[in-house]
Design an enzyme around this catalytic site. Structure first.
Site, PDB file in Angstrom:
ATOM      1  N   GLY A   1      14.891   8.073 164.889  1.00 41.79           N
ATOM      2  CA  GLY A   1      14.625   7.012 163.916  1.00 41.79           C
ATOM      3  C   GLY A   1      13.153   6.946 163.550  1.00 41.79           C
ATOM      4  O   GLY A   1      12.301   6.663 164.391  1.00 41.79           O
TER       5      GLY A   1
ATOM      6  N   GLY B   1      11.837   4.881 161.231  1.00 38.56           N
ATOM      7  CA  GLY B   1      11.635   3.676 160.428  1.00 38.56           C
ATOM      8  C   GLY B   1      10.294   3.045 160.769  1.00 38.56           C
ATOM      9  O   GLY B   1       9.358   3.720 161.210  1.00 38.56           O
ATOM     10  N   ASN B   2      10.227   1.726 160.618  1.00 33.41           N
ATOM     11  CA  ASN B   2       8.955   1.024 160.834  1.00 33.41           C
ATOM     12  C   ASN B   2       8.406   1.246 162.232  1.00 33.41           C
ATOM     13  O   ASN B   2       7.230   1.570 162.406  1.00 33.41           O
ATOM     14  CB  ASN B   2       9.157  -0.474 160.604  1.00 33.41           C
ATOM     15  CG  ASN B   2       9.473  -0.765 159.161  1.00 33.41           C
ATOM     16  OD1 ASN B   2       8.927  -0.133 158.258  1.00 33.41           O
ATOM     17  ND2 ASN B   2      10.373  -1.698 158.921  1.00 33.41           N
TER      18      ASN B   2
ATOM     19  N   LYS C   1      19.658 -15.222 166.918  1.00 34.40           N
ATOM     20  CA  LYS C   1      19.626 -14.136 165.939  1.00 34.40           C
ATOM     21  C   LYS C   1      20.405 -14.585 164.712  1.00 34.40           C
ATOM     22  O   LYS C   1      21.387 -15.324 164.824  1.00 34.40           O
ATOM     23  CB  LYS C   1      20.308 -12.898 166.535  1.00 34.40           C
ATOM     24  CG  LYS C   1      19.916 -11.614 165.866  1.00 34.40           C
ATOM     25  CD  LYS C   1      18.645 -11.061 166.448  1.00 34.40           C
ATOM     26  CE  LYS C   1      18.181  -9.821 165.736  1.00 34.40           C
ATOM     27  NZ  LYS C   1      16.955  -9.274 166.329  1.00 34.40           N
TER      28      LYS C   1
HETATM   29  P1  NAI Z   1      14.055   0.469 160.433  1.00 33.23           P
HETATM   30  O1  NAI Z   1      15.263   0.057 159.680  1.00 33.23           O
HETATM   31  O2  NAI Z   1      12.724   0.429 159.775  1.00 33.23           O
HETATM   32  O3  NAI Z   1      14.245   1.957 161.002  1.00 33.23           O
HETATM   33  C1  NAI Z   1      15.438   2.460 161.527  1.00 33.23           C
HETATM   34  C2  NAI Z   1      15.443   3.946 161.169  1.00 33.23           C
HETATM   35  O4  NAI Z   1      16.528   4.577 161.850  1.00 33.23           O
HETATM   36  C3  NAI Z   1      15.662   4.227 159.677  1.00 33.23           C
HETATM   37  O5  NAI Z   1      14.656   5.100 159.203  1.00 33.23           O
HETATM   38  C4  NAI Z   1      17.045   4.856 159.617  1.00 33.23           C
HETATM   39  O6  NAI Z   1      17.178   5.796 158.559  1.00 33.23           O
HETATM   40  C5  NAI Z   1      17.107   5.520 160.966  1.00 33.23           C
HETATM   41  N1  NAI Z   1      18.444   5.833 161.444  1.00 33.23           N
HETATM   42  C6  NAI Z   1      19.595   5.127 161.301  1.00 33.23           C
HETATM   43  N2  NAI Z   1      20.608   5.772 161.893  1.00 33.23           N
HETATM   44  C7  NAI Z   1      20.089   6.899 162.441  1.00 33.23           C
HETATM   45  C8  NAI Z   1      20.624   7.974 163.193  1.00 33.23           C
HETATM   46  N3  NAI Z   1      21.922   8.016 163.519  1.00 33.23           N
HETATM   47  N4  NAI Z   1      19.804   8.965 163.587  1.00 33.23           N
HETATM   48  C9  NAI Z   1      18.485   8.943 163.259  1.00 33.23           C
HETATM   49  N5  NAI Z   1      17.920   7.958 162.539  1.00 33.23           N
HETATM   50  C10 NAI Z   1      18.708   6.946 162.141  1.00 33.23           C
HETATM   51  O7  NAI Z   1      14.057  -0.422 161.766  1.00 33.23           O
HETATM   52  P2  NAI Z   1      12.855  -0.701 162.746  1.00 33.23           P
HETATM   53  O8  NAI Z   1      12.226  -1.983 162.406  1.00 33.23           O
HETATM   54  O9  NAI Z   1      12.024   0.524 162.876  1.00 33.23           O
HETATM   55  O10 NAI Z   1      13.644  -0.950 164.117  1.00 33.23           O
HETATM   56  C11 NAI Z   1      14.185   0.135 164.846  1.00 33.23           C
HETATM   57  C12 NAI Z   1      14.956  -0.397 166.040  1.00 33.23           C
HETATM   58  O11 NAI Z   1      14.090  -1.172 166.867  1.00 33.23           O
HETATM   59  C13 NAI Z   1      16.128  -1.326 165.693  1.00 33.23           C
HETATM   60  O12 NAI Z   1      17.148  -1.149 166.643  1.00 33.23           O
HETATM   61  C14 NAI Z   1      15.547  -2.719 165.854  1.00 33.23           C
HETATM   62  O13 NAI Z   1      16.520  -3.687 166.152  1.00 33.23           O
HETATM   63  C15 NAI Z   1      14.622  -2.481 167.030  1.00 33.23           C
HETATM   64  N6  NAI Z   1      13.540  -3.442 167.087  1.00 33.23           N
HETATM   65  C16 NAI Z   1      12.660  -3.556 166.056  1.00 33.23           C
HETATM   66  C17 NAI Z   1      11.627  -4.458 166.123  1.00 33.23           C
HETATM   67  C18 NAI Z   1      10.605  -4.557 165.044  1.00 33.23           C
HETATM   68  O14 NAI Z   1       9.533  -5.165 165.283  1.00 33.23           O
HETATM   69  N7  NAI Z   1      10.830  -3.974 163.866  1.00 33.23           N
HETATM   70  C19 NAI Z   1      11.465  -5.354 167.293  1.00 33.23           C
HETATM   71  C20 NAI Z   1      12.396  -5.082 168.360  1.00 33.23           C
HETATM   72  C21 NAI Z   1      13.409  -4.188 168.227  1.00 33.23           C
END
Ligand code: NAI
Length: 352
Positions: free
Chosen positions: A179, A181-182, A79
């Site tokens: 969450g 996000g993506n 990482k």
């Molecule tokens: P992202 O950054 O697009 O989304 C994360 C979301 O969580 C954001 O919208 C943020 O505002 C929200 N957030 C942060 N703190 C919060 C809280 N206390 N309560 C509610 N919402 C909150 O990240 P992404 O890519 O969606 O990843 C999400 C999780 O999945 C992360 O932990 C990442 O490490 C994990 N992950 C992602 C992968 C990927 O392909 N993008 C692959 C494997 C794991």
């Protein structure tokens, strides 16, 4: 500059990556290269201290070792974590500098997107090194943002977990997603199409509103999402959200989400089991993205990638069966399954 540090966990190699001219400040951790080059995304985050950054990097890299092993990928775990510069900076230049640090590791580390980094960032990295994935896919080949694949794998794992613990399909379930996000928003769409009822939260009100409009989801404040009345909770924000405190307030009987390192400590896995909650181990569930990244890097077809993502259900079943047979928590069963894959590859290599 790339300098080796004394590793804090057994097989780890920790490289400090710094280039003050471009605002680059972070670490690359190679937790294991037993199964192949250490693969894992690059996180860009606002760390409060060097210790916090190091701890995050070591934990995430170790998780990648197990995730890649369980997913049957020919990769070890690694990482990169970078801290967001405090002043103005040229993002492209910073990621090009990061790419030079990756290049100096001579293929022992393969990077891609993670929280805070984008396809555009990986394009900048690719100007300095070929050991990068998550670039725009060409001619139907795997590539691009891994998060839709992570969401798909999470959805499949959730189907399996719901059948095992609740004995019903997702169309008869209420799912609370933390969450938007993506990954969380893509998962919400898949669940909506499958007929699940949704409760959603995000600290970013615009994101959560957009998903609610598309899916009819109920929005709740972020602080309540883990304790709402739901059948399934899907942590899709940050790690460390399942602790003695939050587990005590859980009303769902299944936890199955994409966030990395959801458990505060390994004992929280036993706490969940004692509370009658089926915890689907995070790195088994969320491996869809790295499978797509691996497919891009190794030149697999999209069909091959999708078949391997479909295998997440079977791999989760295997881990849950192992936990039941050994009378241990699901997270420990996943760790044991991953370690045994790594150990048998070492035996194969010694015999060869
Ligand atoms: P992202 O950054 O697009 O989304 C994360 C979301 O969580 C954001 O919208 C943020 O505002 C929200 N957030 C942060 N703190 C919060 C809280 N206390 N309560 C509610 N919402 C909150 O990240 P992404 O890519 O969606 O990843 C999400 C999780 O999945 C992360 O932990 C990442 O490490 C994990 N992950 C992602 C992968 C990927 O392909 N993008 C692959 C494997 C794991």
């Amino acid at each position: 500059m790339v300098v080796s540090l004394v590793p804090r966990t057994t097989p780890a190699e920790v490289h400090v990556v710094k280039d003050p001219e471009y605002g680059l400040d972070g670490l690359i951790v190679l937790h294991s290269t037993a199964l192949g080059p250490a693969a894992g995304g690059c996180r860009l985050w606002s760390y409060r201290s060097g210790d916090e950054m190091t701890e995050d990097a070591l934990r995430l890299a170790e998780g990648m070792t197990y995730k890649n092993a369980i997913a049957g990928l020919p990769f070890g775990g690694g990482k990169a974590v970078l801290t967001i510069p405090s002043g103005p900076f040229d993002r492209d230049k910073m990621f090009e500098a990061f790419g030079r640090a990756v290049r100096r590791l001579e293929g022992n580390y393969v990077t891609a997107e993670d929280v805070g980094t984008t396809v555009e960032d990986m394009r900048a990295v690719a100007r300095s090194t070929r050991h990068v994935a998550g670039l725009p896919g060409r001619d139907g080949a795997p590539g691009g943002d891994p998060s839709p694949f992570t969401a798909r794998g999470t959805f499949l794992a959730m189907q399996t977990a719901a059948q095992r613990r609740l004995h019903r399909p997702l169309s008869d379930c209420t799912v609370a997603i933390q969450g938007m996000g993506n990954v969380g928003s893509a998962l919400a769409l898949l669940l909506h199409r499958a007929g699940a009822r949704l409760v959603v939260a995000d600290v970013d009100s615009a994101r959560v509103a957009r998903v609610a409009v598309m899916t009819g989801a109920l929005i709740v404040p972020s602080r309540n999402i883990l304790s709402v009345a739901a059948d399934i909770v899907a942590p899709c924000a940050l790690g460390g959200v399942l602790t003695g405190d939050t587990i005590g307030h859980l009303r769902a009987k299944v936890v199955c989400g994409a966030a990395n390192n959801q458990l505060g400590t390994a004992e929280d896995g036993s706490r969940l089991a004692d509370a009658g909650v089926l915890y689907a181990p995070d790195y088994v569930v969320n491996s869809g993205g790295i499978i797509n990244v691996a497919g891009e890097y190794l030149g697999w077809s999209q069909e091959e990638v999708e078949a391997r993502i479909d295998g997440i259900s079977e791999r989760l079943d295997h881990v849950l069966n192992l936990a039941a047979a050994r009378g241990i928590s699901n997270n420990l069963a996943a760790d044991q399954a991953a370690r045994s894959i790594i150990a048998s590859s070492a035996i194969d290599q010694a015999a060869a």
